[in-house]
Design an enzyme around this catalytic site. Structure first.
Site, PDB file in Angstrom:
ATOM      1  N   LYS A  28       1.178   4.161  -2.762  1.00  0.00           N
ATOM      2  CA  LYS A  28       0.844   5.549  -2.415  1.00  0.00           C
ATOM      3  C   LYS A  28       2.024   6.491  -2.665  1.00  0.00           C
ATOM      4  O   LYS A  28       1.832   7.634  -3.097  1.00  0.00           O
ATOM      5  CB  LYS A  28       0.384   5.627  -0.957  1.00  0.00           C
ATOM      6  CG  LYS A  28      -0.971   4.951  -0.689  1.00  0.00           C
ATOM      7  CD  LYS A  28      -2.057   5.486  -1.604  1.00  0.00           C
ATOM      8  CE  LYS A  28      -3.454   5.245  -1.077  1.00  0.00           C
ATOM      9  NZ  LYS A  28      -4.494   5.714  -2.021  1.00  0.00           N
ATOM     10  N   TYR A  57       0.833  -1.211   0.000  1.00  0.00           N
ATOM     11  CA  TYR A  57       0.000   0.000   0.000  1.00  0.00           C
ATOM     12  C   TYR A  57       0.875   1.271   0.000  1.00  0.00           C
ATOM     13  O   TYR A  57       0.646   2.201  -0.792  1.00  0.00           O
ATOM     14  CB  TYR A  57      -0.887  -0.042   1.243  1.00  0.00           C
ATOM     15  CG  TYR A  57      -1.805   1.117   1.464  1.00  0.00           C
ATOM     16  CD1 TYR A  57      -3.017   1.218   0.783  1.00  0.00           C
ATOM     17  CD2 TYR A  57      -1.491   2.109   2.398  1.00  0.00           C
ATOM     18  CE1 TYR A  57      -3.877   2.276   1.016  1.00  0.00           C
ATOM     19  CE2 TYR A  57      -2.343   3.163   2.643  1.00  0.00           C
ATOM     20  CZ  TYR A  57      -3.551   3.249   1.945  1.00  0.00           C
ATOM     21  OH  TYR A  57      -4.393   4.301   2.188  1.00  0.00           O
TER      22      TYR A  57
HETATM   23  N1  LIG Z   1      -9.389   6.832   5.640  1.00  0.00           N
HETATM   24  C1  LIG Z   1      -8.163   7.328   5.781  1.00  0.00           C
HETATM   25  O1  LIG Z   1      -7.779   7.852   6.847  1.00  0.00           O
HETATM   26  C2  LIG Z   1      -7.192   7.274   4.631  1.00  0.00           C
HETATM   27  C3  LIG Z   1      -5.863   7.583   4.882  1.00  0.00           C
HETATM   28  C4  LIG Z   1      -4.967   7.594   3.842  1.00  0.00           C
HETATM   29  C5  LIG Z   1      -5.390   7.303   2.562  1.00  0.00           C
HETATM   30  N2  LIG Z   1      -6.684   6.979   2.330  1.00  0.00           N
HETATM   31  C6  LIG Z   1      -7.087   6.696   0.959  1.00  0.00           C
HETATM   32  O2  LIG Z   1      -8.298   7.363   0.673  1.00  0.00           O
HETATM   33  C7  LIG Z   1      -9.027   6.646  -0.313  1.00  0.00           C
HETATM   34  C8  LIG Z   1     -10.441   6.385   0.172  1.00  0.00           C
HETATM   35  O3  LIG Z   1     -10.371   5.511   1.292  1.00  0.00           O
HETATM   36  P1  LIG Z   1     -11.548   5.343   2.354  1.00  0.00           P
HETATM   37  O4  LIG Z   1     -10.903   5.426   3.686  1.00  0.00           O
HETATM   38  O5  LIG Z   1     -12.674   6.234   2.017  1.00  0.00           O
HETATM   39  O6  LIG Z   1     -11.927   3.791   2.086  1.00  0.00           O
HETATM   40  P2  LIG Z   1     -13.324   3.066   1.802  1.00  0.00           P
HETATM   41  O7  LIG Z   1     -13.025   1.616   1.835  1.00  0.00           O
HETATM   42  O8  LIG Z   1     -14.377   3.596   2.712  1.00  0.00           O
HETATM   43  O9  LIG Z   1     -13.691   3.524   0.320  1.00  0.00           O
HETATM   44  C9  LIG Z   1     -12.976   3.071  -0.793  1.00  0.00           C
HETATM   45  C10 LIG Z   1     -13.975   2.815  -1.917  1.00  0.00           C
HETATM   46  O10 LIG Z   1     -13.254   2.425  -3.096  1.00  0.00           O
HETATM   47  C11 LIG Z   1     -14.019   1.441  -3.775  1.00  0.00           C
HETATM   48  N3  LIG Z   1     -13.131   0.627  -4.622  1.00  0.00           N
HETATM   49  C12 LIG Z   1     -12.219  -0.280  -4.224  1.00  0.00           C
HETATM   50  N4  LIG Z   1     -11.602  -0.804  -5.284  1.00  0.00           N
HETATM   51  C13 LIG Z   1     -12.142  -0.225  -6.393  1.00  0.00           C
HETATM   52  C14 LIG Z   1     -11.900  -0.343  -7.777  1.00  0.00           C
HETATM   53  N5  LIG Z   1     -10.986  -1.207  -8.236  1.00  0.00           N
HETATM   54  N6  LIG Z   1     -12.625   0.413  -8.626  1.00  0.00           N
HETATM   55  C15 LIG Z   1     -13.568   1.258  -8.169  1.00  0.00           C
HETATM   56  N7  LIG Z   1     -13.832   1.421  -6.852  1.00  0.00           N
HETATM   57  C16 LIG Z   1     -13.131   0.686  -5.977  1.00  0.00           C
HETATM   58  C17 LIG Z   1     -14.641   0.611  -2.659  1.00  0.00           C
HETATM   59  O11 LIG Z   1     -15.789  -0.100  -3.120  1.00  0.00           O
HETATM   60  C18 LIG Z   1     -14.957   1.677  -1.610  1.00  0.00           C
HETATM   61  O12 LIG Z   1     -16.296   2.140  -1.702  1.00  0.00           O
HETATM   62  C19 LIG Z   1      -8.207   5.378  -0.590  1.00  0.00           C
HETATM   63  O13 LIG Z   1      -7.379   5.571  -1.708  1.00  0.00           O
HETATM   64  C20 LIG Z   1      -7.375   5.237   0.660  1.00  0.00           C
HETATM   65  O14 LIG Z   1      -6.223   4.475   0.437  1.00  0.00           O
HETATM   66  C21 LIG Z   1      -7.610   6.941   3.337  1.00  0.00           C
END
Ligand SMILES: NC(=O)c1ccc[n+]([C@@H]2O[C@H](COP(=O)([O-])OP(=O)(O)OC[C@H]3O[C@@H](n4cnc5c(N)ncnc54)[C@H](O)[C@@H]3O)[C@@H](O)[C@H]2O)c1
Length: 326
Positions: free
Chosen positions: A189, A185
């Site tokens: 990233k 991951y």
């Molecule tokens: N939540 C945090 O604190 C955090 C921190 C750092 C980075 N991120 C990044 O933010 C982004 C959103 O994460 P989140 O926390 O909202 O997670 P989440 O799991 O709530 O949402 C991610 C969404 O992406 C969709 N998804 C997964 N694979 C897919 C694909 N191949 N094609 C289309 N859709 C797909 C899933 O169905 C899901 O609804 C991600 O890239 C995650 O790595 C989140």
């Protein structure tokens, strides 16, 4: 301005940048941070293609429900949106996603690459599939929609239109500071942060800005690992809406000259990060021999040199540990 009336995020922007007339794609917008981006962009007046595979947290399964629900929320509030269920890591699917925006809404202005999955494992136990799946969804899942959107904008620009395209990518504190258990991951990233810098330079000539987020928010992705209840009252630093405020700001016409930046977001602390910089210089006019370089390394790093880790990086950038106790 749009006729938005729902209880979607409102607290950060006053006055809200007006994105009416613009068309946005948000990937992974069925849940979490992406859902919040879609609602915020719609609230600012954009028409939104809500892409989401509806996958489980590790990328397993397909479900149109989450994307449909977000589209319903946007429509119920007076906005315009449509669903898209493509896998962002599928190159042809990403092309169909871009085509859908143009065919349904007549244009594309904003691409928010956000979809993501987790398959955390210590490196020594990580399987090939855990590596491949995470690299595919994040890194190729950024490349593919960006590639097709960029071709669309280049064509518009060459046709003489004034393009104000926006790409907002999603890295992570794990990628920019390094987190144990997330070699797949974090590598993806960090790659997305590097991709941002290069694509920003390439697309500048077509009027497209390319920026990147390293967000922190309470979603199913973080709730699984960290205890992070919302405060009973007052400002909630881990509300995904805090991250979406940065997206809406970057999508405003006034942000046309801000590109190639990686923003760490923790609540109201937004850092424009400085990534790889010149650092410590070891200079030898005639080149180094290994023994003299080694002696210099040991002399200049008497306590050794190693990465401080994600929490130290986050703290230096205005964030905190996600552990509730901190
Ligand atoms: N939540 C945090 O604190 C955090 C921190 C750092 C980075 N991120 C990044 O933010 C982004 C959103 O994460 P989140 O926390 O909202 O997670 P989440 O799991 O709530 O949402 C991610 C969404 O992406 C969709 N998804 C997964 N694979 C897919 C694909 N191949 N094609 C289309 N859709 C797909 C899933 O169905 C899901 O609804 C991600 O890239 C995650 O790595 C989140």
């Amino acid at each position: 301005m749009s006729s938005w009336s729902a209880s979607a995020p409102t607290h950060k922007l006053s006055p809200m940048p007006d994105l009416s007339g613009k068309v946005a794609i948000v990937t992974g917008a069925g849940r979490g941070i992406g859902r919040s981006h879609a609602l915020a962009l719609a609230q600012a007046g954009a028409r939104v293609v809500v892409n989401d595979l509806g996958a489980g947290i590790a990328g397993e399964g397909v479900d149109p429900g989450p994307a449909e629900q977000v589209v319903e929320e946007i429509r119920a509030a007076g906005g315009e949106a449509s669903t898209n269920g493509e896998n962002v890591a599928d190159f042809a699917g990403a092309e169909r996603l871009v085509q859908q925006a143009v065919e349904e809404f007549g244009r594309l202005d904003i691409l928010v690459n956000n979809a993501g999955i987790l398959r955390d494992r210590m490196l020594v136990n990580m399987t090939e599939d855990e590596w491949d799946a995470v690299i595919a969804v994040h890194l190729k899942g950024h490349f593919a929609p960006t590639r097709h959107a960029a071709a669309y904008w280049r064509e518009r620009s060459k046709a003489g239109e004034e393009v104000r395209g926006r790409i907002v990518n999603t890295a992570s504190p794990s990628g920019v500071f390094g987190n144990v258990g997330q070699a797949n991951y974090g590598a993806a990233k960090a790659g997305i942060a590097g991709f941002t810098i290069i694509v920003a330079q390439e697309l500048h000539r077509y009027g497209v800005t390319v920026n990147c987020l390293a967000p922190n928010a309470r979603t199913r992705m973080t709730e699984e690992t960290f205890q992070m209840d919302a405060p009973p009252e007052g400002f909630d630093p881990l509300d995904p809406a805090n991250v979406s405020a940065v997206v809406v700001a970057l999508c405003a016409d006034e942000a046309q000259a801000i590109t190639g930046q990686v923003f760490h977001v923790w609540g109201g602390a937004v850092n424009a990060l400085r990534g790889w910089s010149a650092g410590e210089l070891f200079a030898a006019d005639e080149g180094w021999e290994p023994d003299t370089l080694l002696a210099e390394l040991v002399a200049r790093f008497p306590d050794g040199a190693s990465p401080p880790g994600m929490l130290a990086g986050m703290q230096s950038a205005g964030g905190r540990s996600l552990q509730a106790a901190d």
